[in-house]
Write an enzyme that holds these catalytic residues in place. Structure first.
Site, PDB file in Angstrom:
ATOM      1  N   HIS A   1      11.828  -2.368   8.360  1.00  0.00           N
ATOM      2  CA  HIS A   1      12.240  -0.950   7.913  1.00  0.00           C
ATOM      3  C   HIS A   1      11.376  -0.537   6.920  1.00  0.00           C
ATOM      4  O   HIS A   1      11.486   0.253   6.182  1.00  0.00           O
ATOM      5  CB  HIS A   1      13.646  -0.943   7.298  1.00  0.00           C
ATOM      6  CG  HIS A   1      14.809  -1.736   7.959  1.00  0.00           C
ATOM      7  ND1 HIS A   1      15.509  -0.966   9.010  1.00  0.00           N
ATOM      8  CD2 HIS A   1      15.065  -3.002   8.193  1.00  0.00           C
ATOM      9  CE1 HIS A   1      16.234  -1.889   9.577  1.00  0.00           C
ATOM     10  NE2 HIS A   1      16.062  -2.871   9.108  1.00  0.00           N
TER      11      HIS A   1
ATOM     12  N   SER B   1     -13.731  14.605   3.143  1.00  0.00           N
ATOM     13  CA  SER B   1     -13.257  16.024   3.153  1.00  0.00           C
ATOM     14  C   SER B   1     -14.140  16.983   2.793  1.00  0.00           C
ATOM     15  O   SER B   1     -15.145  16.654   1.959  1.00  0.00           O
ATOM     16  CB  SER B   1     -11.974  15.961   2.187  1.00  0.00           C
ATOM     17  OG  SER B   1     -11.621  17.127   1.779  1.00  0.00           O
TER      18      SER B   1
ATOM     19  N   LYS C   1     -12.196  12.022  -1.285  1.00  0.00           N
ATOM     20  CA  LYS C   1     -11.646  11.542  -0.162  1.00  0.00           C
ATOM     21  C   LYS C   1     -12.315  10.651   0.613  1.00  0.00           C
ATOM     22  O   LYS C   1     -13.446  10.823   0.867  1.00  0.00           O
ATOM     23  CB  LYS C   1     -11.002  12.797   0.674  1.00  0.00           C
ATOM     24  CG  LYS C   1      -9.837  13.421   0.210  1.00  0.00           C
ATOM     25  CD  LYS C   1      -8.606  12.715  -0.029  1.00  0.00           C
ATOM     26  CE  LYS C   1      -7.710  12.358   1.153  1.00  0.00           C
ATOM     27  NZ  LYS C   1      -7.261  13.713   1.802  1.00  0.00           N
TER      28      LYS C   1
ATOM     29  N   GLU D   1      -6.558   7.461  12.821  1.00  0.00           N
ATOM     30  CA  GLU D   1      -5.920   8.645  13.211  1.00  0.00           C
ATOM     31  C   GLU D   1      -5.954   9.175  14.519  1.00  0.00           C
ATOM     32  O   GLU D   1      -5.096   9.500  15.155  1.00  0.00           O
ATOM     33  CB  GLU D   1      -5.747   9.910  12.145  1.00  0.00           C
ATOM     34  CG  GLU D   1      -5.379   9.427  10.784  1.00  0.00           C
ATOM     35  CD  GLU D   1      -5.581  10.400   9.836  1.00  0.00           C
ATOM     36  OE1 GLU D   1      -4.935  11.218   9.304  1.00  0.00           O
ATOM     37  OE2 GLU D   1      -6.832  10.370   9.153  1.00  0.00           O
TER      38      GLU D   1
END
Ligand code: ARG
Length: 476
Positions: free
Chosen positions: A155, A276, A282, A289
């Site tokens: 979980h 970024s 970043k 992804e």
């Protein structure tokens, strides 16, 4: 005029011409198409259907076409619709009469089926090699981290201690099943439809076993209607690739979590992350992804083809021309994802101290604490309740189990003794999980050894097949 123009008295509408054509995506099958034609010509001559002179002219002509296409000297045209008719038209243009004999006892329906099977068989071999590379990267990282304690989750809540190696080896297992799934798929796919004709075989005395053998198939497909209308093998491959991508996307998701500031379990190599345009600080896990994102695309390819095939009457229907783009897309996509994922994994820096820190919070030794009481004679269910009470007490006091005094522990159960502290030590908690398949270092050593053996075995198998079949397939 079209190859099939005899029956017609009007030119094809130019819209229909383009709409009907598949050359812009099936052109990539030219090697397989030529290999199939070469085998067909050999067989026709062996069976006395065409003369040895025609056979030789056809083989030489196809040889020349193959090297010209390889060299980029050939331009396919939509007027010839698909790869089969482009190659055939070219052949006849080059060698004349003999070229017109090649299509004896054959149809584009069995031709396209044989091309696609040959093509996908080769792609599967490449894909298997790439999955094995990823498994090797997993093995290499796992070898370095058999003692690296990290929290295992359920979980997404910290649950019990595992090692980073153990966690990685779980993916090694999944990918192993992917390899065997792809291998099975290739095995089932490896039957030759050539000689099934349009749908009902042929009256010529052909030898389907010969063409099957020449092309490295295990034998001919048994029923001509099935042979030209079956696309199970493509759907099965898409299914196997969807499962593989599902595994990669779970792995990708974990990498994304692990390199977040909230976890900081790993740091991606600069070469495998991106920045970024506005936020100077970043460092983004775009590779992971994108792998996660492309998974949806591969599922879409599977659903698309399943839907195309749904309810089609036997045998060939033009709908089936729509099989190629999704299969090619899925294969291309997975072939892009695997090596980049492997590179990302083998270059990522593991941060054992952060993993250990995370493992230290969240009471992941609570089960071990209950096991301790159970070993001292308490029934597990009672031990479970006692430790539950202790955890509650700890959350009130802001303490960890191992930070409680013996008095505090004994207030819950008199069975606690000094040796409990050793039992709560996380390295020990992990190290004692020696049950088969568990995270104890000697168990992960076994899993690792099995994984490396698996990789070796399957590399051997794959190489044999590439060596044996590819040559025949490519050069007839
Ligand atoms: N381009 C076609 C395909 O990909 C080849 C088979 C065409 N057969 C036919 N009877 N129109 O499916």
């Amino acid at each position: 005029m079209k190859l099939w123009g005899g029956r017609f008295r009007k030119e094809t509408d130019s819209l229909v011409n383009d709409f009907n054509a598949s050359i812009h995506f099936d052109g990539r099958l030219y090697r397989e198409d030529i290999a199939g034609s070469m085998a067909h010509a050999r067989m026709l001559s062996d069976c006395g259907v065409i003369s040895p002179e025609d056979r030789d002219a056809i083989l030489a002509g196809l040889e020349g076409i193959l090297s010209d296409i390889d060299a980029g000297k050939v331009e396919f045209t939509a007027d010839n619709e698909d790869v089969h008719m482009n190659v055939e038209a070219l052949l006849t243009e080059r060698i004349g009469e003999a070229g017109k004999r090649l299509h004896t006892a054959r149809s584009r329906n069995d031709q396209v089926a044989v091309d696609l099977r040959l093509y996908l068989r080769g792609e599967i071999e490449e894909l298997i090699g790439q999955v094995l590379d990823l498994q090797q990267a997993i093995a290499d990282q796992a070898r370095r981290h058999r003692e690296t304690v990290m929290p295992g989750y359920t979980h997404l809540q910290r649950a019990q201690p595992v090692s980073f190696a153990h966690h990685l080896l779980a993916y090694g297992e999944m990918l192993g099943r992917d390899v065997t799934r792809l291998t099975d798929c290739k095995k089932r796919m490896n039957r030759c439809p050539l000689g099934s004709g349009a749908l009902a075989g042929t009256t010529y005395p052909i030898d389907r076993r010969e063409t099957a053998r020449l092309l490295g198939f295990d034998g001919p497909c048994s029923n001509s209607l099935d042979a030209v209308s079956d696309r199970d093998y493509a759907i099965e491959l898409l299914g196997a690739l969807s499962i593989l991508m599902m595994h990669l996307s779970r792995f990708a998701e974990e990498v994304i979590l692990w390199c977040s500031w909230e976890f900081k379990f790993v740091e991606l190599d600069d070469a495998y992350s991106t920045g970024s345009s506005i936020m100077p600080q970043k460092k983004n896990p775009d590779v992971a992804e994108l792998v996660r994102g492309k998974t949806g695309r591969v599922y879409g390819d599977l659903m698309g083809l399943l839907t195309t095939m749904k309810g089609l009457p036997l045998a060939y229907n033009k709908d089936m021309q729509e099989d190629k783009e999704p299969v090619f897309d899925a294969v291309d996509t997975v072939k892009m994802c695997l090596p980049v994922f492997t590179g990302m994994l083998s270059t990522l820096r593991v941060l054992p101290a952060s993993m250990r820190r995370a493992a230290g919070g969240g009471f992941i030794n609570a089960t071990d604490c209950a096991d301790y009481l159970t070993r001292k004679g308490l029934p597990f269910r009672d031990a479970y309740t006692a430790v539950g009470n202790l955890v509650y007490y700890c959350t009130q006091k802001g303490k960890l189990l191992e930070e409680l005094s013996l008095e505090e522990l004994q207030a819950v159960s008199p069975l606690f003794e000094e040796d409990v502290y050793e039992s709560l030590n996380l390295e020990r908690c992990m190290g004692q999980r020696k049950s088969f398949g568990g995270p104890a270092p000697e168990e992960t050593a076994r899993q690792l050894q099995e994984l490396e053996q698996f990789i070796q075995e399957h590399r051997g198998k794959n190489a044999q097949i590439i060596g044996g079949v590819r040559t025949e397939e490519r050069h007839g």
